[in-house]
Design a protein around this motif. Structure first.
Motif, short mmCIF file in Angstrom:
data_model
loop_
_atom_site.label_atom_id
_atom_site.label_comp_id
_atom_site.label_asym_id
_atom_site.label_seq_id
_atom_site.Cartn_x
_atom_site.Cartn_y
_atom_site.Cartn_z
N HIS A 196 -41.27 -119.26 -52.15
CA HIS A 196 -40.71 -117.91 -51.75
C HIS A 196 -40.83 -117.61 -50.30
CE1 HIS A 196 -44.71 -116.56 -52.91
NE2 HIS A 196 -44.40 -115.19 -52.69
N GLU A 197 -40.19 -116.56 -49.83
CA GLU A 197 -40.23 -116.05 -48.59
C GLU A 197 -40.64 -116.87 -47.60
OE1 GLU A 197 -43.32 -112.85 -48.76
OE2 GLU A 197 -42.15 -111.91 -50.73
N SER A 239 -35.58 -117.73 -53.16
CA SER A 239 -35.89 -116.23 -52.63
C SER A 239 -36.25 -116.43 -51.37
CB SER A 239 -36.59 -115.47 -53.67
OG SER A 239 -37.93 -116.26 -53.77
N ASN A 241 -36.59 -114.07 -47.46
CA ASN A 241 -36.96 -112.94 -47.07
C ASN A 241 -36.55 -112.58 -45.71
OD1 ASN A 241 -39.07 -115.19 -46.27
ND2 ASN A 241 -39.63 -113.33 -44.96
N TYR A 266 -33.69 -112.69 -53.15
CA TYR A 266 -33.91 -112.02 -51.83
C TYR A 266 -35.34 -110.97 -51.95
CZ TYR A 266 -33.67 -109.32 -47.40
OH TYR A 266 -33.81 -108.77 -46.11
N ASP A 267 -36.33 -111.25 -50.83
CA ASP A 267 -37.58 -110.21 -51.02
C ASP A 267 -37.35 -109.24 -49.75
OD1 ASP A 267 -38.23 -111.95 -53.02
OD2 ASP A 267 -39.93 -112.85 -52.29
N GLN A 268 -37.67 -108.24 -50.01
CA GLN A 268 -37.71 -107.14 -48.79
C GLN A 268 -38.37 -106.08 -49.21
OE1 GLN A 268 -34.22 -105.98 -46.68
NE2 GLN A 268 -35.07 -104.18 -45.74
N TYR A 269 -39.62 -105.56 -48.54
CA TYR A 269 -40.54 -104.39 -48.79
C TYR A 269 -40.03 -103.30 -47.69
CZ TYR A 269 -42.94 -106.85 -52.13
OH TYR A 269 -43.38 -107.88 -53.52
N CYS A 290 -28.41 -107.38 -46.30
CA CYS A 290 -29.08 -108.68 -46.82
C CYS A 290 -28.57 -108.84 -48.18
CB CYS A 290 -30.56 -108.84 -46.47
SG CYS A 290 -31.06 -108.95 -44.85
N GLU A 309 -38.22 -109.46 -55.18
CA GLU A 309 -39.26 -108.67 -54.70
C GLU A 309 -38.87 -107.52 -54.00
OE1 GLU A 309 -43.11 -110.07 -53.32
OE2 GLU A 309 -42.76 -111.96 -54.31
N THR A 310 -39.51 -106.33 -54.41
CA THR A 310 -39.06 -105.17 -53.37
C THR A 310 -40.15 -104.28 -53.84
OG1 THR A 310 -37.58 -103.77 -52.42
CG2 THR A 310 -37.45 -104.08 -54.70
#
Length: 385
Positions: A196-197, A239, A241, A266-269, A290, A309-310
């Motif tokens: 991922h990412e 996934s 990012n 999709y991962d974004q924090y 996104c 992920e977030t």
């Protein structure tokens, strides 16, 4: 009162040992997966199509703020009276033969919690922050080892110096997946999210450490090895990012192929400082853009989309759930959104509220929103549609 989403007309008992249930245990001809695993995928498409999304939390029942290892405990449940529909766990260090993962959770406990959440009717996602088989370092790229890490993916592919070692690592994960069975022999479906990412370069499989073709080969090697080991209870989530300027082309550049992927995530924090409304708005705006890319790609490829992920570390905005996150999720057909863990041993490292936290009341409003799905809202995830 929020309406309960009934996915299936007839709800079968998940752990029944009756003959009618046992026939759904073996892999299906043509798919190589169990019927429950295929049913889960159909449920995810149905949820996203209805405009709902399941809420997920990493390690939710393993530990939380001020506790670790308690039975039937959850920070999320302590706040809203319900568990997440989705719980995530990580298998980092299983490749080393360790008894606990990289966050100190025994693999026996992870297996137990997966079986319990399946019996409740919830969904499980699994990530894998594995060590570097070439350098001996962690998943994360370290300055002194960067040159070795740049060649790690190449080293684990067929013909590489670490290939045989890496196959053994994959086998340990495959063995864990195969061990996820109820006492009746029913295999528990899970969503596996490897590599991922990768748009970033903080992991040894990231953008600057391998070519697109090497990344795709790594993914194919993983899926094929699992099939060879008889893994039939896994859905695969791709996934990417955010990293710099992001476009749909960048997010999908290393997509390994429709036959190897079931979910496009999709991962974004959020990293806004306390009181920084501009940064909160920028997170929401970028997430909105996104997710539109991800959902469009999922439609084009016949997949289901997810926010894999977030979260907002320490949740420094009391109304983040309903003012920042929820309005974006409401605009996109994602089947679930998972926030990261509530570390019991790292102050400030938490992504879901706990009793007394400033965002707890807002989280209850998020819970009561008609589009959000928690454990009590999902029924029949594993039954035929």
């Amino acid at each position: 009162m929020k309406k309960i989403l009934i996915i299936a007309v007839a709800i079968l008992l998940i752990v029944s040992c009756g003959s009618k249930q046992q026939k759904h245990t073996d892999p299906m001809a043509g798919t190589g997966r169990t019927e429950r695993t295929e049913n889960l995928l159909a449920s995810l498409h149905l949820i996203a199509g209805k405009g709902n999304y399941m809420f997920g939390h990493q390690d939710d029942t393993a530990y939380g703020i001020g506790w670790v290892g308690d039975d039937n405990r959850s920070d999320v449940q302590s706040v809203c009276g319900d568990k997440p529909a989705v719980i995530g766990f990580d298998l980092g260090h299983i490749e080393l033969g360790d008894s606990v993962n990289l966050d100190g959770v025994p693999f026996s406990r992870i297996r137990k919690e997966i079986l319990l959440h399946f019996e409740r009717g919830g969904m499980i996602t699994i990530s894998w922050h594995l060590d570097n088989p070439l350098s001996g370092g962690t998943s994360w790229v370290a300055g002194s080892l960067k040159e070795l890490e740049t060649h790690t993916v190449e080293s684990v592919l067929e013909g590489g110096e670490q290939h045989e070692k890496f196959l053994g690592w994959l086998d340990r994960v495959a063995d864990f997946m195969n061990s996820l069975e109820t006492p009746c022999g029913v295999r528990v479906p899970v969503v596996f999210r490897p590599w991922h990412e990768h748009v970033g370069s903080w992991f040894w499989w990231g953008q600057n450490h391998c070519t697109a073709e090497q990344y795709k080969a790594l993914w194919k090697l993983t899926v094929n090895r699992f099939k060879e080991k008889g893994v039939a209870n896994v859905l695969y989530a791709y996934s990417p990012n955010i990293a710099g300027n992001v476009s749909k082309e960048i997010l999908m550049e290393r997509y390994p192929g429709d036959e190897l992927v079931d979910i496009i995530g999709y991962d974004q924090y959020c990293s806004a400082a306390e009181g920084d409304t501009v940064a909160l708005g920028a997170y929401a705006s970028q997430l909105d853009v996104c997710l539109s890319y991800i959902c469009d790609a999922a439609r084009q490829h016949g997949k289901v989309a997810a926010l894999t992920e977030t979260g907002y570390e320490s949740i420094k905005s009391a109304d983040w759930w309903t003012r920042t996150l929820m309005p974006v999720l409401d605009r996109h057909p994602v089947c679930y959104a998972l926030v990261w863990r509530n570390a019991h041993d790292k102050p400030g490292h938490f992504y879901a509220p706990y009793p007394g936290h400033a965002s707890a009341n807002d989280f209850v409003s998020f819970y009561n929103h008609p589009n959000t799905l928690f454990l009590k809202d999902v029924k029949g995830l594993y039954t035929k549609k």
